[in-house]
Design a protein around this motif. Structure first.
Motif, PDB file in Angstrom:
ATOM      1  N   PRO A   1      50.621  65.569  44.729  1.00 43.26           N
ATOM      2  CA  PRO A   1      50.299  66.291  46.024  1.00 43.26           C
ATOM      3  C   PRO A   1      50.479  65.176  47.196  1.00 43.26           C
ATOM      4  O   PRO A   1      50.536  65.587  48.473  1.00 43.26           O
ATOM      5  N   ASP A   2      49.912  63.825  47.029  1.00 40.03           N
ATOM      6  CA  ASP A   2      50.245  62.919  48.033  1.00 40.03           C
ATOM      7  C   ASP A   2      51.358  62.553  48.482  1.00 40.03           C
ATOM      8  O   ASP A   2      51.660  62.520  49.594  1.00 40.03           O
ATOM      9  N   ARG A   3      52.331  62.664  47.416  1.00 35.38           N
ATOM     10  CA  ARG A   3      53.894  62.428  47.550  1.00 35.38           C
ATOM     11  C   ARG A   3      54.332  63.635  48.326  1.00 35.38           C
ATOM     12  O   ARG A   3      55.126  63.380  49.273  1.00 35.38           O
ATOM     13  N   LEU A   4      53.761  64.814  48.372  1.00 36.89           N
ATOM     14  CA  LEU A   4      54.334  65.742  48.945  1.00 36.89           C
ATOM     15  C   LEU A   4      54.012  65.709  50.342  1.00 36.89           C
ATOM     16  O   LEU A   4      54.599  65.982  51.368  1.00 36.89           O
ATOM     17  N   LYS A   5      52.587  65.357  50.520  1.00 39.32           N
ATOM     18  CA  LYS A   5      52.125  65.518  51.875  1.00 39.32           C
ATOM     19  C   LYS A   5      52.858  64.407  52.664  1.00 39.32           C
ATOM     20  O   LYS A   5      53.225  64.507  54.017  1.00 39.32           O
ATOM     21  N   ALA A   6      53.123  63.176  52.221  1.00 35.25           N
ATOM     22  CA  ALA A   6      53.999  62.196  52.673  1.00 35.25           C
ATOM     23  C   ALA A   6      55.384  62.798  53.394  1.00 35.25           C
ATOM     24  O   ALA A   6      55.687  62.281  54.310  1.00 35.25           O
ATOM     25  N   ALA A   7      55.957  63.135  52.338  1.00 36.74           N
ATOM     26  CA  ALA A   7      57.386  63.847  52.568  1.00 36.74           C
ATOM     27  C   ALA A   7      57.286  65.001  53.619  1.00 36.74           C
ATOM     28  O   ALA A   7      57.926  64.849  54.660  1.00 36.74           O
ATOM     29  N   GLN A   8      56.314  65.764  53.661  1.00 41.95           N
ATOM     30  CA  GLN A   8      56.167  66.733  54.723  1.00 41.95           C
ATOM     31  C   GLN A   8      55.758  66.168  56.041  1.00 41.95           C
ATOM     32  O   GLN A   8      56.381  66.645  57.114  1.00 41.95           O
ATOM     33  N   ARG A   9      55.014  65.012  56.081  1.00 41.18           N
ATOM     34  CA  ARG A   9      54.813  64.405  57.137  1.00 41.18           C
ATOM     35  C   ARG A   9      56.156  63.636  57.853  1.00 41.18           C
ATOM     36  O   ARG A   9      56.469  63.572  58.924  1.00 41.18           O
ATOM     37  N   ASP A  10      56.812  63.119  57.084  1.00 41.65           N
ATOM     38  CA  ASP A  10      57.879  62.313  57.455  1.00 41.65           C
ATOM     39  C   ASP A  10      58.805  63.354  57.902  1.00 41.65           C
ATOM     40  O   ASP A  10      59.813  62.918  58.819  1.00 41.65           O
ATOM     41  N   THR A  11      59.065  64.437  57.142  1.00 39.62           N
ATOM     42  CA  THR A  11      60.365  65.176  57.379  1.00 39.62           C
ATOM     43  C   THR A  11      60.268  66.569  58.365  1.00 39.62           C
ATOM     44  O   THR A  11      60.814  67.063  59.026  1.00 39.62           O
ATOM     45  N   GLY A  12      58.776  66.892  58.484  1.00 41.23           N
ATOM     46  CA  GLY A  12      58.115  67.980  59.250  1.00 41.23           C
ATOM     47  C   GLY A  12      58.585  69.193  58.626  1.00 41.23           C
ATOM     48  O   GLY A  12      58.430  70.198  59.168  1.00 41.23           O
ATOM     49  N   GLU A  13      59.215  69.130  57.220  1.00 42.82           N
ATOM     50  CA  GLU A  13      59.229  70.374  56.610  1.00 42.82           C
ATOM     51  C   GLU A  13      58.474  70.587  55.368  1.00 42.82           C
ATOM     52  O   GLU A  13      57.900  69.602  55.004  1.00 42.82           O
ATOM     53  N   PRO A  14      58.017  71.783  54.889  1.00 47.45           N
ATOM     54  CA  PRO A  14      57.313  72.164  53.717  1.00 47.45           C
ATOM     55  C   PRO A  14      57.970  71.786  52.605  1.00 47.45           C
ATOM     56  O   PRO A  14      57.160  71.384  51.474  1.00 47.45           O
ATOM     57  N   GLU A  15      59.131  71.753  52.324  1.00 50.27           N
ATOM     58  CA  GLU A  15      59.999  71.337  51.006  1.00 50.27           C
ATOM     59  C   GLU A  15      61.405  71.046  51.279  1.00 50.27           C
ATOM     60  O   GLU A  15      61.882  70.620  52.266  1.00 50.27           O
ATOM     61  N   ALA A  16      62.236  70.714  50.095  1.00 53.98           N
ATOM     62  CA  ALA A  16      63.335  70.012  50.160  1.00 53.98           C
ATOM     63  C   ALA A  16      64.502  71.072  50.550  1.00 53.98           C
ATOM     64  O   ALA A  16      65.694  70.511  50.492  1.00 53.98           O
ATOM     65  N   MET A  17      64.104  72.138  50.571  1.00 53.00           N
ATOM     66  CA  MET A  17      65.233  73.103  51.069  1.00 53.00           C
ATOM     67  C   MET A  17      64.886  74.103  51.839  1.00 53.00           C
ATOM     68  O   MET A  17      63.667  74.775  51.991  1.00 53.00           O
ATOM     69  N   LEU A  18      65.737  74.446  52.908  1.00 53.55           N
ATOM     70  CA  LEU A  18      65.795  75.587  53.944  1.00 53.55           C
ATOM     71  C   LEU A  18      66.708  76.645  53.932  1.00 53.55           C
ATOM     72  O   LEU A  18      67.838  76.314  53.642  1.00 53.55           O
ATOM     73  N   VAL A  19      66.036  77.869  53.915  1.00 50.46           N
ATOM     74  CA  VAL A  19      67.242  78.975  53.868  1.00 50.46           C
ATOM     75  C   VAL A  19      67.152  79.834  55.141  1.00 50.46           C
ATOM     76  O   VAL A  19      65.900  80.071  55.975  1.00 50.46           O
ATOM     77  N   ALA A  20      68.325  80.079  55.568  1.00 51.87           N
ATOM     78  CA  ALA A  20      68.358  80.746  56.844  1.00 51.87           C
ATOM     79  C   ALA A  20      69.205  82.030  56.969  1.00 51.87           C
ATOM     80  O   ALA A  20      70.462  82.089  55.994  1.00 51.87           O
ATOM     81  N   GLU A  21      69.423  82.747  57.742  1.00 54.67           N
ATOM     82  CA  GLU A  21      70.404  83.792  57.838  1.00 54.67           C
ATOM     83  C   GLU A  21      70.842  83.780  59.342  1.00 54.67           C
ATOM     84  O   GLU A  21      69.953  83.451  60.236  1.00 54.67           O
ATOM     85  N   GLY A  22      72.033  84.166  59.619  1.00 53.07           N
ATOM     86  CA  GLY A  22      72.767  83.938  61.002  1.00 53.07           C
ATOM     87  C   GLY A  22      74.114  84.362  60.792  1.00 53.07           C
ATOM     88  O   GLY A  22      74.662  84.993  59.984  1.00 53.07           O
TER      89      GLY A  22
END
Length: 314
Positions: free
Chosen positions: A94-115
């Motif tokens: 969980p600490d690694r996840l929080k550090a990655a979220q802080r550095d990237t501003g994203e909740p996880e490693a993949m973003l899905v979108a439509e347009g």
């Protein structure tokens, strides 16, 4: 008034004092060493203007350049169990996840979108190499399946930009299980007769390359992207032989039939518009600002060759 204290000394200090310059104004190209101004680098989609080296780019920045007008809607992704194995190495998971979220501003490693791209509705997913090397865990599996389901529901092509160091070791076997899960998602798209296009970026390795990355109807890549299962250094140490120049890079894979296209990032949008419309049996996109397609989430009905341009499209 003390002339020396109030005028001379501040003047001397201003001449010799060091001006603080923000560190984020310049970026050094890791390939050629050129110092790049941050605005010019951003305008060039994180591609070095000197040597054409493709640096990592965030999913949001990529989507803003990909979709018409930079407009897209995020597809919701079910959240998995936060730390299923209670894993800890040098840090707690969980600490690694929080550090990655802080550095990237994203909740996880993949973003899905439509347009829309070129007025063609699509669903797209993009991995973030900055988030724990884009490693594939349960969230990435959920995100990929959410994209597949949304594409099938809306009858849209699915475009995926991969960037991963492989499976996420902190989730163990649960991470490896995402390989068959994502393969099932690809099969859903094929049964629905929808195009599945993969754009591999640097790096695309491990379990990602062994599953959904290599299953596209069209497999594309950015220049000089590392694409492999095991890295070249591991292979050299195993077979104790020197590998060919450029081994496992995008151009090498293109020459050996593993890829269909190697396209620079600046031309990727136009290339994807052409390919998606071709696979859907649609005429080429018209250059210019077209009216938004009608029909909700379904693919727009294109006019035939005898249809006047002023007539509304059904």
């Amino acid at each position: 008034m003390n002339w020396i204290s109030n005028y001379v000394r501040p003047k001397i200090n201003s001449l010799f004092s060091r001006r603080e310059v923000p560190e984020n104004l310049w970026t050094k190209c890791p390939e050629c060493g050129t110092m790049l101004f941050h605005r010019e680098l951003s305008d060039n989609l994180n591609v070095c203007s000197s040597c054409d080296h493709h640096m990592p780019i965030s999913p949001r920045a990529r989507f803003q350049a990909l979709f018409d007008g930079g407009t897209f809607v995020e597809v919701p992704v079910p959240a998995p169990i936060a730390d299923p194995l209670q894993f800890r190495d040098q840090k707690k998971y969980p600490d690694r996840l929080k550090a990655a979220q802080r550095d990237t501003g994203e909740p996880e490693a993949m973003l899905v979108a439509e347009g829309e791209i070129g007025r063609t509705p699509i669903v797209a997913a993009c991995q973030d190499a900055r988030f724990m090397i884009g490693s594939m865990g349960m969230f990435v599996g959920n995100a990929f399946l959410a994209g597949c389901e949304r594409a099938v529901e809306q009858k849209r092509p699915f475009v995926v930009f991969t960037a991963a160091g492989g499976a996420r070791m902190q989730e163990g076997i649960l991470s490896l299980m995402q390989m068959p899960r994502t393969t099932i998602g690809v099969q859903m798209l094929r049964e629905a007769g929808l195009p599945y296009i993969v754009v591999m970026t640097d790096p695309t390795t491990g379990g990602v390359s062994a599953s959904y990355a290599m299953l596209g109807d069209i497999n594309m890549a950015e220049p000089n992207a590392l694409i492999c299962f095991a890295g070249p250094r591991v292979i050299e140490q195993t077979i104790r032989e020197k590998l060919p120049e450029g081994f496992q890079r995008a151009e090498y894979l293109l020459d050996h039939g593993m890829l269909d296209r190697v396209t620079p990032r600046g031309r990727m949008r136009e290339e994807l518009i052409t390919i998606t419309r071709m696979l859907l049996g649609m005429p080429p996109a018209v250059v210019g600002d077209l009216p938004a397609p009608e029909g909700g989430g379904d693919l727009p009905q294109e006019a035939g060759p005898d249809t006047p341009a002023s007539e509304p499209q059904g």
